[in-house]
Design a protein around this motif. Structure first.
Motif, PDB file in Angstrom:
ATOM      1  N   LEU A   1     116.514  18.348 -55.111  1.00 44.24           N
ATOM      2  CA  LEU A   1     115.552  18.810 -55.705  1.00 44.24           C
ATOM      3  C   LEU A   1     114.353  17.826 -55.623  1.00 44.24           C
ATOM      4  CD1 LEU A   1     116.953  20.381 -59.058  1.00 44.24           C
ATOM      5  CD2 LEU A   1     115.645  21.555 -57.183  1.00 44.24           C
ATOM      6  N   PHE A   2     114.630  16.817 -55.670  1.00 45.68           N
ATOM      7  CA  PHE A   2     113.462  15.468 -55.298  1.00 45.68           C
ATOM      8  C   PHE A   2     112.881  15.712 -54.153  1.00 45.68           C
ATOM      9  CE2 PHE A   2     112.311  11.173 -54.466  1.00 45.68           C
ATOM     10  CZ  PHE A   2     111.449  10.909 -55.407  1.00 45.68           C
ATOM     11  N   PHE A   3     113.676  15.764 -53.137  1.00 47.50           N
ATOM     12  CA  PHE A   3     113.083  15.618 -51.811  1.00 47.50           C
ATOM     13  C   PHE A   3     112.443  17.269 -51.468  1.00 47.50           C
ATOM     14  CE2 PHE A   3     116.600  12.608 -50.759  1.00 47.50           C
ATOM     15  CZ  PHE A   3     115.647  11.536 -50.345  1.00 47.50           C
ATOM     16  N   VAL A   4     112.930  18.267 -51.999  1.00 45.88           N
ATOM     17  CA  VAL A   4     111.923  19.355 -51.996  1.00 45.88           C
ATOM     18  C   VAL A   4     110.963  19.423 -52.599  1.00 45.88           C
ATOM     19  CG1 VAL A   4     112.138  21.915 -52.543  1.00 45.88           C
ATOM     20  CG2 VAL A   4     114.150  20.766 -51.494  1.00 45.88           C
TER      21      VAL A   4
ATOM     22  N   MET B   1     140.928  15.218 -57.675  1.00 46.48           N
ATOM     23  CA  MET B   1     139.863  14.765 -58.323  1.00 46.48           C
ATOM     24  C   MET B   1     139.500  15.709 -59.401  1.00 46.48           C
ATOM     25  SD  MET B   1     135.947  14.272 -56.928  1.00 46.48           S
ATOM     26  CE  MET B   1     136.283  12.852 -55.740  1.00 46.48           C
ATOM     27  N   LYS B   2     139.341  15.338 -60.648  1.00 48.06           N
ATOM     28  CA  LYS B   2     139.078  16.173 -61.804  1.00 48.06           C
ATOM     29  C   LYS B   2     137.857  16.834 -61.681  1.00 48.06           C
ATOM     30  CE  LYS B   2     142.002  13.213 -64.724  1.00 48.06           C
ATOM     31  NZ  LYS B   2     142.118  12.616 -65.996  1.00 48.06           N
ATOM     32  N   PHE B   3     137.631  17.766 -62.602  1.00 50.52           N
ATOM     33  CA  PHE B   3     136.447  18.892 -62.497  1.00 50.52           C
ATOM     34  C   PHE B   3     135.288  18.055 -62.856  1.00 50.52           C
ATOM     35  CE2 PHE B   3     133.636  21.766 -64.762  1.00 50.52           C
ATOM     36  CZ  PHE B   3     133.296  22.433 -63.748  1.00 50.52           C
ATOM     37  N   TYR B   4     135.271  17.044 -63.917  1.00 49.65           N
ATOM     38  CA  TYR B   4     134.184  16.621 -64.409  1.00 49.65           C
ATOM     39  C   TYR B   4     133.496  15.597 -63.348  1.00 49.65           C
ATOM     40  CZ  TYR B   4     137.036  13.104 -66.308  1.00 49.65           C
ATOM     41  OH  TYR B   4     138.008  12.050 -66.309  1.00 49.65           O
ATOM     42  N   HIS B   5     134.421  14.952 -62.238  1.00 49.66           N
ATOM     43  CA  HIS B   5     134.103  14.120 -61.345  1.00 49.66           C
ATOM     44  C   HIS B   5     133.451  14.778 -60.184  1.00 49.66           C
ATOM     45  CE1 HIS B   5     137.115  11.117 -62.843  1.00 49.66           C
ATOM     46  NE2 HIS B   5     135.861  10.607 -62.914  1.00 49.66           N
ATOM     47  N   ARG B   6     133.998  15.996 -59.957  1.00 42.83           N
ATOM     48  CA  ARG B   6     133.326  17.095 -59.010  1.00 42.83           C
ATOM     49  C   ARG B   6     131.802  17.514 -59.557  1.00 42.83           C
ATOM     50  NH1 ARG B   6     138.092  21.232 -57.425  1.00 42.83           N
ATOM     51  NH2 ARG B   6     138.060  20.837 -60.009  1.00 42.83           N
ATOM     52  N   LEU B   7     131.943  18.029 -60.725  1.00 38.78           N
ATOM     53  CA  LEU B   7     130.468  18.346 -61.520  1.00 38.78           C
ATOM     54  C   LEU B   7     129.602  16.960 -61.368  1.00 38.78           C
ATOM     55  CD1 LEU B   7     129.083  20.577 -62.822  1.00 38.78           C
ATOM     56  CD2 LEU B   7     130.067  19.748 -65.046  1.00 38.78           C
ATOM     57  N   ALA B   8     129.809  16.014 -61.517  1.00 36.24           N
ATOM     58  CA  ALA B   8     128.969  14.792 -61.506  1.00 36.24           C
ATOM     59  C   ALA B   8     128.578  14.552 -60.175  1.00 36.24           C
ATOM     60  CB  ALA B   8     129.569  13.556 -62.174  1.00 36.24           C
ATOM     61  N   TYR B   9     129.249  14.573 -59.195  1.00 34.97           N
ATOM     62  CA  TYR B   9     128.735  14.705 -57.881  1.00 34.97           C
ATOM     63  C   TYR B   9     127.907  15.478 -57.371  1.00 34.97           C
ATOM     64  CZ  TYR B   9     132.147  10.575 -56.717  1.00 34.97           C
ATOM     65  OH  TYR B   9     132.722   9.430 -56.454  1.00 34.97           O
ATOM     66  N   TYR B  10     128.321  16.795 -57.764  1.00 33.97           N
ATOM     67  CA  TYR B  10     127.456  18.069 -57.504  1.00 33.97           C
ATOM     68  C   TYR B  10     126.007  18.043 -57.990  1.00 33.97           C
ATOM     69  CZ  TYR B  10     125.587  22.593 -57.730  1.00 33.97           C
ATOM     70  OH  TYR B  10     124.724  23.766 -57.653  1.00 33.97           O
ATOM     71  N   LEU B  11     125.986  17.459 -59.234  1.00 38.07           N
ATOM     72  CA  LEU B  11     124.864  17.411 -60.047  1.00 38.07           C
ATOM     73  C   LEU B  11     123.820  16.191 -59.482  1.00 38.07           C
ATOM     74  CD1 LEU B  11     125.719  17.926 -63.750  1.00 38.07           C
ATOM     75  CD2 LEU B  11     124.425  19.379 -62.128  1.00 38.07           C
ATOM     76  N   VAL B  12     124.351  15.020 -58.943  1.00 43.24           N
ATOM     77  CA  VAL B  12     123.832  13.773 -58.406  1.00 43.24           C
ATOM     78  C   VAL B  12     123.039  14.325 -56.996  1.00 43.24           C
ATOM     79  CG1 VAL B  12     123.937  11.772 -57.370  1.00 43.24           C
ATOM     80  CG2 VAL B  12     125.115  12.054 -59.390  1.00 43.24           C
ATOM     81  N   GLY B  13     123.942  14.967 -56.250  1.00 40.19           N
ATOM     82  CA  GLY B  13     123.156  15.596 -54.827  1.00 40.19           C
ATOM     83  C   GLY B  13     122.379  16.602 -55.176  1.00 40.19           C
ATOM     84  N   PHE B  14     122.755  17.700 -56.096  1.00 39.06           N
ATOM     85  CA  PHE B  14     121.447  18.722 -56.352  1.00 39.06           C
ATOM     86  C   PHE B  14     120.297  18.065 -57.109  1.00 39.06           C
ATOM     87  CE2 PHE B  14     119.879  21.943 -58.986  1.00 39.06           C
ATOM     88  CZ  PHE B  14     119.781  23.045 -58.377  1.00 39.06           C
ATOM     89  N   THR B  15     120.300  16.954 -57.686  1.00 38.49           N
ATOM     90  CA  THR B  15     119.108  16.262 -58.209  1.00 38.49           C
ATOM     91  C   THR B  15     118.163  15.573 -57.149  1.00 38.49           C
ATOM     92  OG1 THR B  15     120.219  15.898 -60.463  1.00 38.49           O
ATOM     93  CG2 THR B  15     118.264  14.571 -59.862  1.00 38.49           C
ATOM     94  N   ILE B  16     119.058  14.828 -56.113  1.00 40.66           N
ATOM     95  CA  ILE B  16     118.626  14.200 -55.018  1.00 40.66           C
ATOM     96  C   ILE B  16     117.796  15.304 -54.293  1.00 40.66           C
ATOM     97  CG2 ILE B  16     118.966  12.854 -52.971  1.00 40.66           C
ATOM     98  CD1 ILE B  16     121.117  11.457 -54.650  1.00 40.66           C
TER      99      ILE B  16
END
Length: 126
Positions: A18-21, A1-16
């Motif tokens: 933050l929303f719950f917190v 998996m390429k770096f920008y795919h991993r970064l996108a998954y990380y940012l989506v999870g991080f955003t979700i």
């Protein structure tokens, strides 16, 4: 998996996350008092605050008022070398602050488990 795919998954999870917190903490009266000075002053402010006879006598004088006391309990500095001594079933705290006229004052507060009593107000003359 390429770096920008991993970064996108990380940012989506991080955003979700933050929303719950934000949802969990938004309805609560949360405070982040990590330092001892902030904890002691917050504990004193959140209890019923009473005035001793000597403190009432000082408040009747013209150089200090209750607004100065409130500001000192919000922005003051606790002297832990002279404080945290058991007295009459509570603990004595010495808090340094300033009046509206920028004069230094010292508060002697007895912190009981159910209330806090202002024992004395001392004016520091320069």
């Amino acid at each position: 998996m390429k770096f920008y795919h991993r970064l996108a998954y990380y940012l989506v999870g991080f955003t979700i996350g933050l929303f719950f917190v934000a949802m969990v903490l938004s309805g609560k009266d949360t405070r982040c008092n990590y330092f001892p000075n902030a904890r002691v002053l917050n504990d004193i402010r959140n209890k019923p605050f009473l005035y001793d006879i000597e403190a009432s006598r000082r408040l009747s004088e013209d150089w200090v008022d209750t607004l100065d006391i409130k500001n000192t309990l919000t922005n003051g500095d606790v002297d832990f070398d002279k404080s945290n001594k058991p007295i009459d079933g509570g603990k004595l705290y010495i808090v340094y602050g300033k009046t509206k006229k920028n004069k230094e004052i010292t508060l002697e507060i007895i912190n009981y488990p159910e209330k806090a009593i202002l024992r004395n107000i001392i004016r520091k003359d320069k």
